[in-house]
Design an enzyme around this catalytic site. Structure first.
Site, short mmCIF file in Angstrom:
data_model
loop_
_atom_site.label_atom_id
_atom_site.label_comp_id
_atom_site.label_asym_id
_atom_site.label_seq_id
_atom_site.Cartn_x
_atom_site.Cartn_y
_atom_site.Cartn_z
CE LYS A 73 49.94 22.86 -98.05
NZ LYS A 73 48.57 22.44 -97.91
CD GLU A 97 47.50 24.08 -95.23
OE1 GLU A 97 47.59 22.94 -94.80
OE2 GLU A 97 47.22 24.33 -96.42
CD GLU A 108 61.94 9.77 -76.67
OE1 GLU A 108 62.25 8.72 -76.09
OE2 GLU A 108 62.73 10.73 -76.82
CG HIS A 122 66.03 9.33 -76.05
ND1 HIS A 122 65.02 10.14 -75.59
CD2 HIS A 122 67.19 9.78 -75.50
CE1 HIS A 122 65.54 11.05 -74.77
NE2 HIS A 122 66.85 10.85 -74.71
CE1 TYR A 128 43.12 19.83 -93.64
CE2 TYR A 128 40.80 20.45 -93.52
CZ TYR A 128 41.80 19.49 -93.41
OH TYR A 128 41.48 18.22 -93.04
CB CYS A 136 48.87 19.36 -101.66
SG CYS A 136 47.22 18.80 -102.01
CB CYS A 166 46.81 17.90 -105.25
SG CYS A 166 48.16 17.38 -104.20
P1 NDP Z 1 37.36 24.83 -95.01
O1 NDP Z 1 36.01 24.24 -95.25
O2 NDP Z 1 38.38 24.03 -94.31
O3 NDP Z 1 37.20 26.20 -94.22
C1 NDP Z 1 36.38 27.22 -94.68
C2 NDP Z 1 36.47 28.37 -93.69
O4 NDP Z 1 35.80 29.49 -94.21
C3 NDP Z 1 35.83 28.04 -92.36
O5 NDP Z 1 36.58 28.64 -91.35
C4 NDP Z 1 34.44 28.68 -92.50
O6 NDP Z 1 33.92 29.11 -91.27
C5 NDP Z 1 34.75 29.89 -93.34
N1 NDP Z 1 33.63 30.33 -94.16
C6 NDP Z 1 32.86 29.57 -94.96
N2 NDP Z 1 31.93 30.32 -95.58
C7 NDP Z 1 32.12 31.57 -95.17
C8 NDP Z 1 31.47 32.82 -95.45
N3 NDP Z 1 30.44 32.89 -96.28
N4 NDP Z 1 31.93 33.92 -94.84
C9 NDP Z 1 32.98 33.86 -93.98
N5 NDP Z 1 33.63 32.72 -93.68
C10 NDP Z 1 33.20 31.60 -94.26
O7 NDP Z 1 37.82 25.31 -96.45
P2 NDP Z 1 39.24 25.69 -97.04
O8 NDP Z 1 38.94 26.66 -98.12
O9 NDP Z 1 40.21 26.10 -95.98
O10 NDP Z 1 39.74 24.32 -97.64
C11 NDP Z 1 38.92 23.57 -98.52
C12 NDP Z 1 39.21 22.10 -98.42
O11 NDP Z 1 40.47 21.84 -99.02
C13 NDP Z 1 39.35 21.58 -97.00
O12 NDP Z 1 38.11 21.20 -96.47
C14 NDP Z 1 40.26 20.42 -97.17
O13 NDP Z 1 39.51 19.27 -97.40
C15 NDP Z 1 41.09 20.76 -98.37
N6 NDP Z 1 42.44 21.16 -97.98
C16 NDP Z 1 43.26 20.29 -97.32
C17 NDP Z 1 44.53 20.66 -96.93
C18 NDP Z 1 45.40 19.71 -96.19
O14 NDP Z 1 45.10 18.53 -96.17
N7 NDP Z 1 46.48 20.17 -95.55
C19 NDP Z 1 45.05 21.98 -97.22
C20 NDP Z 1 44.12 22.84 -97.89
C21 NDP Z 1 42.87 22.42 -98.25
P3 NDP Z 1 33.12 28.11 -90.28
O15 NDP Z 1 34.14 27.34 -89.54
O16 NDP Z 1 32.36 29.05 -89.41
O17 NDP Z 1 32.23 27.29 -91.15
#
Ligand code: NDP
Length: 454
Positions: free
Chosen positions: A52, A182, A442, A437, A178, A49, A44
């Site tokens: 980022k 982002e 709101e 307001h 996510y 976080c 983080c």
């Molecule tokens: P996520 O699990 O959110 O998303 C992974 C993405 O990659 C999905 O769209 C998934 O597709 C795709 N994917 C997974 N495997 C493959 C593959 N083999 N080939 C192609 N596409 C693939 O992971 P992130 O890496 O974005 O983030 C990890 C974690 O970090 C999050 O789950 C979250 O908990 C945390 N995080 C939180 C944030 C916040 O609170 N603002 C910011 C950043 C991270 P599909 O949908 O089809 O499975």
């Protein structure tokens, strides 16, 4: 190896969950060691976080400069320096890293900078030292996952994105979660040409469908090219250092960088887990009970390594509850229900509670209130971006069971309203609250029209 040092608790991993657990346990009088192989602060603070969000702020200025003209400002061709941003960001991360060290020192925790490996169920090796712990807490977090394909080693992850020497003119971001949305927003705001290559048909799986649609619309309106059903199958380095990208359908494109944000894996390899008698699940995560206890009664795990809800504030709560329970004589468990979260996309998303589909499955009959409007901040500008809010009410109890917002300040708004949702308040409580307001928030206390879902 030096003589074994004895501790009441050894924490492996100096991220959000581990540091909180170490400090609170020490505060309860325990003799605590913490080891960290990289930098104190964890994902983080060091490569997640915090940096980022600094990059999100930085990238939004382009739109803000443009919008300022509607408010009467004239700016002479503002210039952006990526190296200056990265240097300033690094300075802030260094400061936070020091803050973490100081917090641990002040709490009386002994720090070992090195990789901790379990030798057995009570001993941890760090460098040439062996530590003995009555209890052990594993808080090693997660690492980016990139699928294997020819040339995959040429892709970067979010870890490297924070340290690029120069801003890529063209970048392909793979994934639709996510991190992908982002960073697509960050690079787009900075002026890069961005392609978001997602394997599915709608980004942000798991979020409320209306927000997913709205975010796709807004990202595209800002110039991000979203490719659905798109998977990268090969990368090749061109003679000029750029990358040739091949997709599953045979199409190709050229890019300066390709970033994979295709999920994160629990960081459990080469940790000596088998030597301590701890197994991992199919995803590599450490299974734990509600007290964060592994199958070994004196070994615990918190945070992303357990793959429960992978968010910093959740890891912190798990670590704190563990410390209070084990060393403070105050048994309690981290509560994983109704955890609010945000996506710092552009525009951002804030959400708490059930999506419409989840609520329908759980409660049956619902009232769904929604509102879409142009935030006041945009009215004097050419920005057509819409704020969209959705409130989901269980019709039988009148309890607000879900709130989902995309638009200016969504994360800040939802953080406040999440208290009401967590408290189980009804739509009447929202209606009885006077709005402030003029704000966007709101809107949530003046929603009247609804559609019935059953
Ligand atoms: P996520 O699990 O959110 O998303 C992974 C993405 O990659 C999905 O769209 C998934 O597709 C795709 N994917 C997974 N495997 C493959 C593959 N083999 N080939 C192609 N596409 C693939 O992971 P992130 O890496 O974005 O983030 C990890 C974690 O970090 C999050 O789950 C979250 O908990 C945390 N995080 C939180 C944030 C916040 O609170 N603002 C910011 C950043 C991270 P599909 O949908 O089809 O499975």
């Amino acid at each position: 190896m030096t003589e074994q040092q004895q501790f009441d608790l050894i924490v492996i991993g100096g991220g959000s969950g581990g540091v909180r657990a170490a400090r609170i346990s020490a505060g309860h009088g325990a003799r605590v060691a913490i080891c960290e192989e990289s930098r104190m602060g964890g994902t983080c603070v060091i490569r997640g976080c915090v940096p980022k969000k600094l990059l999100v702020y930085a990238s939004h200025f382009a739109e803000d400069f443009e919008a300022s003209q509607g408010f009467g400002w004239q700016l002479e061709n503002p210039q952006f320096s990526w190296p200056a941003l990265i240097a300033n960001k690094d300075r802030e991360i260094d400061r936070l890293n020091q803050v973490y060290h100081r917090l641990l020192d002040n709490a009386g925790v002994t720090t070992f900078m090195g990789r901790g490996v379990l030798l057995d169920a009570n001993r941890v090796q760090v460098g040439d030292q062996v530590l003995h712990g009555k209890r052990i807490l594993i808080a090693t977090g997660g690492r980016p996952f990139t699928p294997a394909f020819p040339g995959s080693e040429l892709a970067i992850s979010s870890d490297e994105a924070f340290h690029l020497e120069k801003l890529p003119r063209r970048i392909v971001v793979a994934g639709g979660g996510y991190i992908a949305v982002e960073f697509a927003g960050i690079f787009n705001g900075m002026g890069s040409d961005v392609i978001l290559a997602y394997r599915g048909d709608k980004i942000l799986r798991g979020f409320d469908d209306d927000l997913r649609d709205q975010l796709e619309h807004e990202m595209q309106a800002k110039g991000i090219k979203i490719q659905h059903h798109s998977e990268i199958t090969a990368l090749q380095r061109n003679a000029d250092g750029t990358l040739a990208v091949t997709y599953k359908d045979g199409s190709e494109c050229q890019a300066d960088q390709v970033m994979f944000a295709t999920g994160r894996q629990p960081y459990t390899w080469d940790l000596g887990l088998d030597q301590a008698g701890i197994e991992t699940d199919a995803k590599g995560a450490i299974p734990v009970d509600a007290d964060s206890r592994t199958c070994q009664p004196h070994i615990f795990a918190v945070g992303d390594v357990t793959n429960r809800i992978n968010l910093t504030p959740v890891a912190i709560r798990e670590g704190h509850a563990f410390a209070d329970t084990e060393f403070g004589n105050m048994p309690r468990q981290a509560d994983h229900a109704l955890v609010p979260s945000a996506v710092f996309s552009q525009p951002p998303i804030g959400t708490v509670g059930y999506t419409e589909q989840q609520a329908k499955d759980k409660f049956g009959r619902l009232r769904v209130y929604q509102s879409s409007f142009r935030a006041m901040k945009h009215t004097l500008t050419d920005i057509q971006e819409k704020t969209f809010m959705k409130m989901i009410v269980d019709d039988a109890s009148n309890v607000v069971v879900g709130l989902h917002i995309i638009g200016v300040d969504a994360a800040e708004i939802v953080q406040g309203f999440a208290v009401a949702v967590k408290a189980g308040l009804t739509k009447d409580h929202f209606d009885a609250t006077v709005g402030i307001h003029p704000t966007s928030g709101e809107e949530l206390v003046t929603l009247r029209d609804f559609r019935l879902v059953e």
